[in-house]
Write a protein that holds these residues in place. Structure first.
Motif, short mmCIF file in Angstrom:
data_model
loop_
_atom_site.label_atom_id
_atom_site.label_comp_id
_atom_site.label_asym_id
_atom_site.label_seq_id
_atom_site.Cartn_x
_atom_site.Cartn_y
_atom_site.Cartn_z
N ALA A 210 56.16 42.07 34.80
CA ALA A 210 56.23 43.32 34.04
C ALA A 210 56.79 44.46 34.90
CB ALA A 210 54.85 43.68 33.52
N GLU A 211 56.33 44.56 36.13
CA GLU A 211 56.81 45.62 37.02
C GLU A 211 58.29 45.43 37.36
OE1 GLU A 211 55.66 48.35 37.81
OE2 GLU A 211 53.49 48.25 37.54
N LYS A 212 58.69 44.18 37.51
CA LYS A 212 60.10 43.89 37.77
C LYS A 212 60.96 44.38 36.61
CE LYS A 212 63.23 39.91 38.19
NZ LYS A 212 63.31 38.42 38.20
N GLY A 218 64.42 51.05 34.25
CA GLY A 218 64.53 52.44 34.71
C GLY A 218 65.78 52.69 35.54
N ASN A 219 66.09 51.75 36.43
CA ASN A 219 67.26 51.93 37.30
C ASN A 219 68.57 51.67 36.56
OD1 ASN A 219 65.61 52.49 39.51
ND2 ASN A 219 65.42 50.33 40.05
N TYR A 220 68.59 50.67 35.71
CA TYR A 220 69.83 50.24 35.07
C TYR A 220 70.43 51.36 34.21
CZ TYR A 220 73.03 47.74 31.97
OH TYR A 220 74.13 47.34 31.26
N PHE A 221 69.66 51.88 33.29
CA PHE A 221 70.21 52.85 32.35
C PHE A 221 70.59 54.16 33.03
CE2 PHE A 221 67.94 50.05 29.37
CZ PHE A 221 68.99 49.78 28.48
N GLU A 222 69.85 54.52 34.06
CA GLU A 222 70.20 55.75 34.79
C GLU A 222 71.50 55.55 35.56
OE1 GLU A 222 67.85 59.26 37.15
OE2 GLU A 222 67.08 57.21 37.29
N ASP A 223 71.70 54.36 36.13
CA ASP A 223 72.93 54.08 36.87
C ASP A 223 74.14 53.96 35.95
OD1 ASP A 223 71.45 54.04 39.18
OD2 ASP A 223 71.32 51.86 39.32
N ILE A 224 73.97 53.30 34.79
CA ILE A 224 75.09 53.04 33.90
C ILE A 224 75.41 54.23 33.00
CG2 ILE A 224 75.95 51.54 32.05
CD1 ILE A 224 75.77 50.17 34.76
N TYR A 225 74.38 54.81 32.40
CA TYR A 225 74.60 55.86 31.40
C TYR A 225 74.22 57.26 31.89
CZ TYR A 225 75.04 51.91 28.22
OH TYR A 225 75.44 50.74 27.61
#
Length: 275
Positions: A210-212, A218-225
């Motif tokens: 779950a933490e993974k 959290g990291n993916y969408f901030e980096d991409i969008y």
């Protein structure tokens, strides 16, 4: 295996009828029928192999006959007719079987898959969870489930539009797939809620999963969008209520996970809560 034995037995009978010629020299029709039946009883690849091998056998028999080494009740042109008929059956068999399989796969897809995300739909998730609960109870194995909800998804939809919201759901689903083992099951429970079934996973290891997922989202969408999109997760582990039915247990475990999810939301979102 039963079909293979049946078809091999049929091949012996059909070949014998072919050699004898039968009434009005139509003994070859048994071979034609045999090949047609093979496409009804076998997988298409196996039917193709069977038809090819049996066809080769007939071909060499025809060559031996035309060479004058054996006498059969057919003229050379008859073999051309037989070849054409068998070729048509093989072509039709492949076409019909392929088309039928494609239709069945499509029907299975729309019946069990969420069209937007490609994950299991609610109906399929219930079926999977029930089966995994039965297995976990029978063999006394661990089983955990995660209930996930994208934080403030309505605000995302209202601010950026439904097309962007759909794209977020699709990307979210891809990230879930990337995070899981082949033996795990992820599906869309409804709206922006998702369920993950984790066989052979106790509470401690389920928290790690779950933490993974939470960190990845959290990291993916901030980096991409360039937008902070987070997820709250409720987690629980299967406990065997000995006197309860699987349906009752399934309802209870989802309800417990939902309470855990509510706690994660109440305590500030973007976190994992365990019940």
């Amino acid at each position: 295996k039963n079909y293979t034995v049946l078809l091999l037995s049929g091949a012996v009978v059909a070949y014998a009828a072919f050699l004898q010629g039968g009434i009005d020299k139509t003994g070859y029709l048994w071979s034609v029928l045999l090949i047609a039946v093979s496409y009804l009883l076998m997988e298409i690849k196996k039917a193709n192999i069977f038809s090819f091998l049996y066809g080769i056998f007939l071909f060499f028999t025809a060559v031996v006959h035309i060479s004058g080494l054996v006498s059969l009740p057919y003229n050379p042109l008859s073999y051309f007719t037989i070849l054409i008929i068998i070729s048509i059956i093989i072509y039709v068999g492949n076409s019909v079987v392929k088309e039928t399989l494609e239709k069945l796969l499509f029907l299975d897809k729309i019946a069990n898959q969420d069209i937007l995300t490609g994950l299991h739909n609610r109906k399929k998730l219930i079926e999977i969870l029930k089966n995994e609960l039965i297995r976990a109870r029978r063999y006394n194995r661990p089983l955990s489930i995660l209930l996930l909800d994208i934080d403030d998804f309505k605000k995302i939809n209202d601010k950026f539009g439904h097309n962007f919201g759909d794209k977020i759901l699709q990307e979210f689903a891809k990230l879930l797939k990337m995070s899981l083992r082949n033996t795990d099951h992820a599906g869309r429970w409804g709206g922006e809620e998702f369920i993950i079934v984790l066989p052979e996973t106790n509470k401690k290891n389920a928290v790690k999963v779950a933490e993974k997922i939470r960190n990845l989202i959290g990291n993916y969408f901030e980096d991409i969008y360039g937008k902070k999109i987070t997820v709250s997760i409720g987690l629980t582990e299967f406990k065997d209520w000995k006197n309860e039915s699987i349906d009752v247990i399934m309802h209870e475990i989802i309800e417990i996970a939902d309470k855990a999810l509510y706690k994660a939301k109440r305590d500030g979102k973007n976190q994992v809560a365990v019940k």
